[in-house]
Structures are given as C-alpha cells and as structure tokens.
Design an enzyme around this catalytic site. Sequence first.
Site, PDB file in Angstrom:
ATOM      1  N   GLU A 141      -3.482   6.020   1.979  1.00 26.71           N
ATOM      2  CA  GLU A 141      -3.347   7.100   1.250  1.00 26.71           C
ATOM      3  C   GLU A 141      -2.018   7.915   1.624  1.00 26.71           C
ATOM      4  O   GLU A 141      -1.508   8.689   0.940  1.00 26.71           O
ATOM      5  CB  GLU A 141      -4.682   8.157   1.456  1.00 26.71           C
ATOM      6  CG  GLU A 141      -5.816   7.528   0.699  1.00 26.71           C
ATOM      7  CD  GLU A 141      -7.274   8.142   1.044  1.00 26.71           C
ATOM      8  OE1 GLU A 141      -7.813   8.978   0.293  1.00 26.71           O
ATOM      9  OE2 GLU A 141      -7.677   7.585   2.085  1.00 26.71           O
ATOM     10  N   GLN A 187       0.855  -1.380  -0.028  1.00 25.27           N
ATOM     11  CA  GLN A 187       0.021   0.285   0.182  1.00 25.27           C
ATOM     12  C   GLN A 187       0.907   1.500   0.124  1.00 25.27           C
ATOM     13  O   GLN A 187       0.798   2.247  -0.760  1.00 25.27           O
ATOM     14  CB  GLN A 187      -0.808  -0.034   1.368  1.00 25.27           C
ATOM     15  CG  GLN A 187      -1.892  -1.031   0.979  1.00 25.27           C
ATOM     16  CD  GLN A 187      -3.246  -0.311   0.467  1.00 25.27           C
ATOM     17  OE1 GLN A 187      -3.168   0.622  -0.367  1.00 25.27           O
ATOM     18  NE2 GLN A 187      -4.366  -0.489   0.812  1.00 25.27           N
TER      19      GLN A 187
END
Lengths: 708, 177
Positions: free
Chosen positions: A673, A606
């Site tokens: 994010e 990620q």
Amino acid sequence: MTETEQPPPLAAHAVGVPTRRLDGPAKVSGTAPYAWEHRLPEPVYVHAVQAGIARGRIVRVDTAAAEAVDGVLTVLSHRTAPRLADTSDHELAILQGPEVGFRGQIVGAVLAETPEAARYAASLVRFAYEEEPHHTELRDDSPDTYTPAKVNPSFPSDTEQGDPEAALKEAACTIDATYRTPMQFNNPMEPHTTVAIWEEGDPEDPSASPLLTLYDSTQGSHTVRTTLAPVLGLGAERVRVISPHVGGGFGSKGMPHAHDVLACLAAKVLRGRPAKLALTRQQLFSLAGHRTPTVQRVRLGAEPGGQLTAISHEVLEHTSRVKEFAEQSAVATRMMYASPNRRTSHRLAALDVPVPSWMRAPGETPGMYAAEVAMDELAEALGLDPIELRKRNDPTQEPETGKPWSSRHLVECLTTGARRFGWDQRTAPGARREGEWLVGLGVASSTYPGYAMPGSEVEIVHRGSSRYTVRIGAADLGTGTWTVLSQIAADGLGVAAEDVRMEIGDTAYPMATVAGGSSGVSSWGSSLLNAVRAFRDQYGDEPEAGARVRAGYPENPARERYAVHSFGAHFAEARVNAVTGEVRVPRMLGVFSAGRIINPLLARSQFIGGMTMGLSMALHEEGVFDHTTGHVVNQDLADYHVPVCADIGDIEAAWLDEEDFVSNPMGSRGIGEIGIVGSPSAVVNAVYNATGIRVRELPLTPDKLLGE
Amino acid sequence: MDAHVTLRVDGEERSLTVDTRTSLLDALRDRLGVTSPKKGCDHGQCGSCTVLLDGRRVVSCLALTVSHDGAEVTTAAGLPGPDGRLHPLQQAFWDHDAFQCGYCTPGQICSAAGMLEEADAGRPSHATADLDPAARTPLTDDEIRERMSGNICRCGAYVNIVAAIREVGDVSEVTER
Ligand code: FES
Ligand code: FES
C-alpha cells in the site's frame, strides 16, 4: 521480558533474491484458475437483479416473464429466497425483506442453464416500489453528521494534544485549506466472482449437516468462511473456501460482500449443482465497496523557520445507512510530523449509498493526499524548500505515543530521491515553459503502518530428502505470496526454494489472516518461521519423511514497545499544456524505507503498481454520482477512467537497504500500500510548480487548470 | 435460437452448438472450457478477453460466435510451442514481472502479439509521425504505449509491460535484418 522471547532474525539466502513468480508460466498462459474457471459439472448461471430506487420498499414482485424464458430454473426474490440464520450485517442480509437501502442493492436473482438466459431473464423481473426520499450527497454542511465510535480498523475518531486553536492563532505562518476527493472504485480486473456448491448431508445420517464449497475471488479464504458460516447457519467446519489465484482486489475482496451470500442462497436452492455468479463490471460499482468521498480541512501553523506549532486535520466522509464504514483519513496525521499541538477528527454522514469499504491504503491514501499538499502550501508560504520543511519537522519519536520508531528514514528517502530525480532542477512556480508545455517538479512524503496480525497458522510436512510442503490458507492477489512465502520457507528450513512446495488459498489449509493492511507476508511469514522452529525442536535436523508440525503466530513483545511504520518519498514531473490544460506525467520516482525487501523483482512491481494507482487518483478517477436517481452514472471502464499504457511514463521505485527485526523475523514490513500513499500529492504539487495553480479537488482534470 | 459452429481453437478443431447471443468469449470460457481469455468488462473496454482471431487481435467479448464459423482462434494458452516452451512474449512478461494478479495478462500478451504484426506490416498508430508505410517507423516506447492502450492493467504493470514488449520487439527487428 527476556530477549529470547523475540523471534530470532532470519538469515537470508533465498530471501532478497529477485526470483520470478512461481505462478508465472501459468499466468502468462492464462491457465492459472481464477474463481470462475474451476471445471465443475452441470453449472447453473446466476444473474443478480438490482434495486431501481435508492430508498424505500418493494411492494410487488413480478417474475412471470422471467420465469417463462427458456432455460430459466427459478427466480429468487425476498419472497422466495431461503432464510438466513443471522441478518445482523445488513450488507450481507440480502433477499430477507422488502426494504431497499441503496440503489443497486441485490433484490433478486435469476438462476438459469445458460448465462444468456440468466441475463436476459434478469432484465424481465419487475418490481414495484414504495419510494422514500433519499439522501446521497455529501456536503460541507451535510446535516446529521456524527462521530463514529472508532475509525477503521480500531482507531479513536478524534484526538487532541496541546491547544491547537491557540497555537494556530499565534503562529507566524498558517495554512487553512479544504481538500476534496471523490468516490473511487477499486475495480480489480477480475470482477468479484463466487461459485457455490451446497451439498446436503447424507440422508442416511440425519446428524450430517450440509457441506458448502465456495470458489471465491477473495483476499482471505478463512475470512470468507468465518464471516459467512454464521450468516448461513452452518458450522465453520462445514464450509470450504478455495481461492488459489485472485485477479486483483485492492481491498474490495478483503471481506465477503452481498454477492457471496447470493451465490450461497442460489446453491442452497440448487441442491448440489454449482451456482456460478460473477458480478458484471457495472454491478461492481454498487456491490463491491468503494472509497468514500472526503472533505478535509487541514490547518497548519508554523514558525518562520518552518517548525510546526499546530496541525489540525478535520475529515468529513460518507458511510452507508446499511452498514457503517469509517475511513481513517486523518490517522496518518497523528504520527507524520512533530508538533506540540495537534487535532484530528472524523465525522460521518450516513447516506442512502452503497456500502463503502477498503480501497488500497484506506485512510492513508486520501488523508496523506490532503496533508502532503498542505505541507507543500506551507513550504511555499514560508519560502522554504518542501524537502527542507519536512526535514525540520521529522519527529524523533512517535508524536502521540512517545514510542521510539523501529525505523524511521523519511529524511533519507527524501534526500536520496532528490538526488536521483534531479530536484535541483526545480524552478519557481510557472517559470519553466517548453513550447506549449509548462513543466514542474513535485514531492510528497508517504507512510504506512507496519502491521502484522496474530492468528495465522502454518503446517510444515517433510516429504523426504529435504523436500517440504508448506501449507497456509493465504491469498495471492498479485502480491507474490506463492513466491515470497517459498523464499521465506526455504531460508527457514535451510533448503533451496525449489525444494519447498507451497499450498495456499484454501481453507483446507491452516488459518491465514486476510491479505489486507499490507500485513500478509509479515503475519504469515512470522507464523511460518515459528512453525520451522517448532519443526526443528521436534524433529531436529534429520527428520523422517512424513514428519509434520503445525504452529501459529509467535509472540513479538518488541512490537509493543516500538512504533512500526514504513516511509517513502514520491517525486513527480508534471507537464501541463498551457492551451488545453492537459496534464502529462512523464516521470515519477518513489524511494521507500520498508524494511528488508524479500523479493526485489516483485517488490518493485508492488511499489510501481501503487504509484500508478496514485497517479490515477490524481488525474483520472472519479465516481460521478447522480443524486436524483442515487447511483454512479459512470459505472464502467469507459467512463470511470483508470490509466492505460499511454498514460504512464517512466515510473521507478527504489528502496533503502535496511532490516527491521522489530517488525518481524524476516526484517520486512508490508509493501502493498505504501506506493499509493502520497503519490497523488506529488503529482498535484508538481502541477502547482508547473503552473502556479493550486488544485485542491481531485481528480485534477484540465477544466480545473483552465478556469484560472 | 441455437446455431452450430466449428472453430479451430489453439490448433484444435472444436464443434459446438450455441445460443446465437453467445459471445466468442463466453463460447470459449463456458462452452469449450478455454479460460485463458478473461472477462474483465464484457463491453470491449478492458482488453482482458483479447484473442487472435484469424491472426488479428480482437476483443472476444464483442465478437459473436455465430459470425465466426470456421475461424481460427489463438489464445495465450495456445501460444507456447508444441514442446511447451513459452512464446517469447510470454517469457519476456515473466522475466520482466510484467503482471501482478495476471488477470489482464493473457489479453495483454495476445494483444502484444497482434500489435507486433501490425507494426511490422507498417500500420501506423496515433504515435506514428510518418504515415508512409514504407517509412518503417521504429517501435519506440511511445509506439508500444499507444498501441497497447486497449488493454487495461489495474495492477499497474505498464512500465514492465512496455519493457517486456520492447525486448521482444527489438529481437524481432534483429532477426529480420
Ligand atoms: S472483457 Fe472484453 S474488453 Fe473487457
Ligand atoms: S496484472 Fe492484474 S490487472 Fe494486470
């Protein structure tokens, strides 16, 4: 408020283990079904027809040639499409009237027996328009800009503390610079797809209402259901959304878009036959959301020692006249560094453009790009190391609210990263040359809020012999939900991860909040552990087979008292060709403080994926808008550049060992994010260090380096 | 216009009648229900639809079905052995977490399988310094990156993709010796 109200911390056994993805074998074989791939009998193929003007109205529709094509069942336009029950969302209210709000808006559709017939016939549908002048260009002096009532999702548009203007006037050192970012597009590899089946109720029973089933590529099955049901005039319980595997989204699948509605309208006409609709790659550029272009003026005032005395961050962005989306680009500036005087503001120009929406870390990504390049400029002006400047402005509490941090380890991220990356090798700007190549190092900070959303529910069923089924309608868009939730469930239930069967991605399971704002695992995992507690309360440690419980998101009073944010430090090495201006980035490192890492193998992916997208934003991505015709001209993957394998060197991610039980009982914070936030600035700052050229407008293409 | 073609898909003979405009990708996905190859762009720009066509990697969205009557097509679903064991590349992609959403992955894996054959056969790439096929350039990371650049991964798994292929490439070099 007693301490017992706080959910107890989870003891980790399966959590923290680098388990490979549960869906791995199916993914590497290609057999995990995405929205298009569920086997359904007698499908009908739907191809959308898009508006050829940017603003005006349709005055004539000619579908004769399209209807004459072999295999075409029907052609939909605003004249023939079924009516919607609620047309208040103008992005979703397609085919209800003749108005055109942006070029590329859905104005028709062909339904045919084969994809070839549908696509060919769609090219034959003719519209005549009454065109009105359109405005699509965001300019520094755009007329009619306004202050939105709030910015995404619900922050005030403007804030002010102290007297920033006076402080800027008095500051020993100031920076006043304007940064620009272009229109960007999420471009998940799986184009947005909806397959809809509309079954009429039982004719024998007039009270039975229709049943709508959607196979959708979405970050939130329940979000799709609750948004679309009223638009279609159906009770939510009559809509089922199935989405076990999602081919990326990065925000663009966080809410249903117009194509979802089109598939439903087609399905309604087809009365039981599945309507299959996949947008083409080109159509995504007008129908699946985008990141607004931004113009950001950042002013910093500082004492000679580097202490900030004023921060001002003024943002200008566009939105669509069809529907407002206000990207919260200056919001991170409200909490990032200490300063007694601060102003942030957002202004919007409403244009005749497609509807902007979420793209990975909306707000933080463009905003921190500008703010972190400005910090680099300030460090340069002060003659200070940029890491030292950030250390000197690290606030002990959240600046605007005065709340204590649940955990703020930015400085540790910066110093750890500096050591690992070899920051001491950094030279003066333009001083290191190897043959044709100028070499530089750059740094930037990162941050992202540690969101968790109430509303999710989890069902736990004991299947016997300490094996459990855990159900929640959560989404896995590459985020690892299948795997990570099974690890959390295993530790909660005190069993091995193999003994937990996860069932996700379906509104047939309990409500899950959207996989957005990096809030998924925090929200769903908290609810999951609450369900475990409820299960044990009810059944003790030796439950019967068939024992089941359902519970929702627990109270978490500590969250109100603390500021919960993740932090990170990005480092980049840039090599700039002195002859051609080509920029290469052989090395990047991100060091993150994101709470407890639930699965190190998947978390690293990620982080690295976010950093790769940040590098892409720095060097490649730019939607080129033709303001004459009102559309993005580079609307495919040959012309809208994203990195390929040869563009990516050695990207590494590391993290601090920590737990944040204020955030949630797993001790984690979201990680989807934070990898992108700040990484473009590290690249831009590295290019400055390599060349001495400060580029403030993204993407950083060779022409911007050769002009100087 | 329709045409009749026969394909061998993942070892199984399949006959079908298709519109002559039908791409091999759509024939596989929509006519035969073989959805392992993915549609990312339909324009030859992303590599998601990569399959092995008579042993060589192609983007199946740019192949017309009628041009390949009698061809042998291998998708990622056909790579595992008869015992269901994953192909070494599939195993390495899983072990290295060389994907996130998995949508580009079957194409990446077919592309990697084709690429390793090309490299073995001494076919050079833009990253190859010595163009003499006898020179046997080693499969460096730069070679892998260059040769795999027809396959986009928007999730940004390139670092792990290179690691996975490197592992398999190393092993195949060892077994050759
Ligand atoms: S779908 Fe064939 S290359 Fe993209
Ligand atoms: S894994 Fe999602 S695009 Fe590659």
